[in-house]
Design an enzyme around this catalytic site. Structure first.
Site, PDB file in Angstrom:
ATOM      1  N   GLY A   1       0.819  -1.209   0.000  1.00  0.00           N
ATOM      2  CA  GLY A   1       0.000   0.000   0.000  1.00  0.00           C
ATOM      3  C   GLY A   1       0.850   1.255   0.000  1.00  0.00           C
TER       4      GLY A   1
ATOM      5  N   GLN B   1      15.303  -8.263  -3.336  1.00  0.00           N
ATOM      6  CA  GLN B   1      13.998  -8.916  -3.188  1.00  0.00           C
ATOM      7  C   GLN B   1      13.570  -9.567  -4.508  1.00  0.00           C
ATOM      8  OE1 GLN B   1      10.385  -7.264  -1.098  1.00  0.00           O
ATOM      9  NE2 GLN B   1       9.814  -6.642  -3.155  1.00  0.00           N
TER      10      GLN B   1
ATOM     11  N   GLY C   1       9.225  -4.369  -8.481  1.00  0.00           N
ATOM     12  CA  GLY C   1      10.037  -3.220  -8.879  1.00  0.00           C
ATOM     13  C   GLY C   1      11.525  -3.500  -8.695  1.00  0.00           C
TER      14      GLY C   1
ATOM     15  N   LEU D   1       0.454   3.672  -2.108  1.00  0.00           N
ATOM     16  CA  LEU D   1       0.824   3.553  -3.517  1.00  0.00           C
ATOM     17  C   LEU D   1       1.299   4.884  -4.102  1.00  0.00           C
ATOM     18  CD1 LEU D   1      -2.163   1.301  -4.697  1.00  0.00           C
ATOM     19  CD2 LEU D   1       0.077   0.616  -3.803  1.00  0.00           C
ATOM     20  N   HIS D   2       2.363   4.802  -4.886  1.00  0.00           N
ATOM     21  CA  HIS D   2       2.890   5.973  -5.584  1.00  0.00           C
ATOM     22  C   HIS D   2       3.033   5.640  -7.061  1.00  0.00           C
ATOM     23  CE1 HIS D   2       6.574   3.690  -5.400  1.00  0.00           C
ATOM     24  NE2 HIS D   2       6.570   3.712  -4.086  1.00  0.00           N
TER      25      HIS D   2
ATOM     26  N   VAL E   1      11.245   3.908 -10.840  1.00  0.00           N
ATOM     27  CA  VAL E   1      10.672   5.206 -11.215  1.00  0.00           C
ATOM     28  C   VAL E   1      11.262   6.234 -10.252  1.00  0.00           C
ATOM     29  CG1 VAL E   1       8.554   6.556 -11.490  1.00  0.00           C
ATOM     30  CG2 VAL E   1       8.554   4.096 -12.017  1.00  0.00           C
TER      31      VAL E   1
ATOM     32  N   HIS F   1       4.418   2.242  -8.061  1.00  0.00           N
ATOM     33  CA  HIS F   1       3.464   1.122  -8.043  1.00  0.00           C
ATOM     34  C   HIS F   1       2.566   1.168  -9.280  1.00  0.00           C
ATOM     35  CE1 HIS F   1       4.087   1.528  -3.519  1.00  0.00           C
ATOM     36  NE2 HIS F   1       4.382   0.262  -3.740  1.00  0.00           N
TER      37      HIS F   1
ATOM     38  N   SER G   1       9.543   5.819  -3.270  1.00  0.00           N
ATOM     39  CA  SER G   1       9.391   4.829  -2.206  1.00  0.00           C
ATOM     40  C   SER G   1       8.314   5.330  -1.252  1.00  0.00           C
ATOM     41  CB  SER G   1      10.717   4.698  -1.441  1.00  0.00           C
ATOM     42  OG  SER G   1      10.495   4.060  -0.192  1.00  0.00           O
ATOM     43  N   SER G   2       7.554   4.394  -0.709  1.00  0.00           N
ATOM     44  CA  SER G   2       6.523   4.794   0.270  1.00  0.00           C
ATOM     45  C   SER G   2       7.179   5.434   1.478  1.00  0.00           C
ATOM     46  CB  SER G   2       5.721   3.577   0.712  1.00  0.00           C
ATOM     47  OG  SER G   2       5.176   2.935  -0.415  1.00  0.00           O
TER      48      SER G   2
HETATM   49  O1  PAF Z   1       8.031  -4.826  -1.944  1.00  0.00           O
HETATM   50  C1  PAF Z   1       7.054  -4.860  -1.164  1.00  0.00           C
HETATM   51  O2  PAF Z   1       6.229  -3.948  -1.119  1.00  0.00           O
HETATM   52  C2  PAF Z   1       6.893  -6.055  -0.238  1.00  0.00           C
HETATM   53  O3  PAF Z   1       8.111  -6.540   0.191  1.00  0.00           O
HETATM   54  C3  PAF Z   1       6.028  -7.183  -0.856  1.00  0.00           C
HETATM   55  C4  PAF Z   1       6.691  -7.778  -2.078  1.00  0.00           C
HETATM   56  C5  PAF Z   1       4.664  -6.642  -1.231  1.00  0.00           C
HETATM   57  C6  PAF Z   1       5.850  -8.297   0.158  1.00  0.00           C
HETATM   58  O4  PAF Z   1       5.215  -7.844   1.314  1.00  0.00           O
END
Ligand code: PAF
Length: 289
Positions: free
Chosen positions: A31, A153, A147, A33-34, A176, A37, A185-186
């Site tokens: 969530g 990750q 991303g 979101l920017h 981005v 996303h 980034s959030s």
């Molecule tokens: O990158 C993220 O926002 C989180 O690590 C993810 C992949 C949604 C898992 O919670």
């Protein structure tokens, strides 16, 4: 746009779409979101008939002293963005619905996650792998988009999909950036005005790598470290030059090497990276300071 609150509802919805021959795309998020996303959503829409966004602040990937409780949760705003972006369904479960009180199974990656952010955040990638595996089992996507900002990750999720035979295509979409280069980034919303200025140091460090013309990895990493600490007064967590696939340190810079950084502006931990020689080498578009 369907709002799906429970794992059972999510899975049923996905099964129903699949039984009609619909190709599903999934964008897992926490969530807040920017535009980064939303770029993932657009990427998913080019590869799938319907796109599911998951919004779940996953407790198992936060350390005891990290920001789980204060992580921003602007749900109404997130849903408005998803609706505007043409998302088909949003999955927004509560932690108790995702994790039974006596849950005892985790997914652990044992190689790629040992260094970099994995070293600084013990247990983080165990939480990420576990929740992403669960989200894959619930959203049943044909394709999932992540991303590149979270480079490690993305590499770990690709490995999980390969090693656990998930029938899912993983796509990693480019970073981005704000006009001054800061990766979206959030967590950027935690930054004070002064920290926001100094946070430009991360993208400027990547620019330095691109412009330095130096191939000795240790020398470049040292210059980056100096820039981050002395010019931008950031507290460096790590600066690494690693093989873009194995994430193992490399002695010299060449195409296929990823430069990955993590640094704190105040108490906010920021990350950034670039994959040298790659078409999406995100240092390309970073402006001069
Ligand atoms: O990158 C993220 O926002 C989180 O690590 C993810 C992949 C949604 C898992 O919670």
């Amino acid at each position: 746009m369907q709002l799906l609150h429970t794992p059972a509802d999510m899975q049923q919805w996905a099964l129903a779409q699949r039984s009609r021959g619909i190709r599903l795309g999934c964008v897992p998020t926490m969530g807040c979101l920017h535009d980064g996303h939303l770029a993932l959503v657009r990427e998913a829409q080019t590869r799938a008939d319907q796109v599911v966004v998951t919004i779940f602040v996953n407790p198992t990937q936060f350390g005891p002293h990290e920001d789980f409780h204060r992580y921003p949760r602007p749900l109404a705003d997130d849903l408005a963005r998803c609706r505007k972006a043409g998302v088909s369904a949003v999955f927004l479960p509560q932690p108790a619905q995702m994790y039974a009180a006596d849950h005892s199974i985790y997914v652990v990656e044992e190689q790629l996650g040992n260094g970099l952010c994995g070293a600084a955040r013990p247990g983080h990638f165990r939480g990420v792998c576990t929740v992403v595996a669960k989200l894959f089992n619930l959203t049943l996507p044909h394709v999932a988009i992540f991303g590149q900002k979270d480079y490690q990750q993305a590499a770990i999720i690709r490995r999980m999909v390969r090693d656990l035979d998930f029938p899912i295509e993983v796509v990693v979409a480019p970073i981005v950036r704000e006009p001054d280069g800061l990766a979206l980034s959030s967590r950027n919303r935690y930054l004070s005005t002064d920290e926001r200025q100094r946070a430009r140091g991360l993208s400027q460090a990547l620019r330095l790598v691109r412009d330095a013309g130096e191939t000795d990895a240790a020398a470049v990493c040292q210059r980056v470290q100096t820039l981050l600490t002395e010019t931008y007064q950031l507290r460096v967590d790590y600066v690494a030059a690693v093989d873009g696939q194995t994430l193992q340190p490399v002695p010299s810079l060449q195409p296929g090497v990823a430069i990955i950084l993590a640094a704190f502006a105040g108490t906010t931990r920021l990350i950034d990276n670039t994959l040298l020689g790659h078409p999406t080498d995100s240092a390309q578009g970073i402006p001069a300071p």
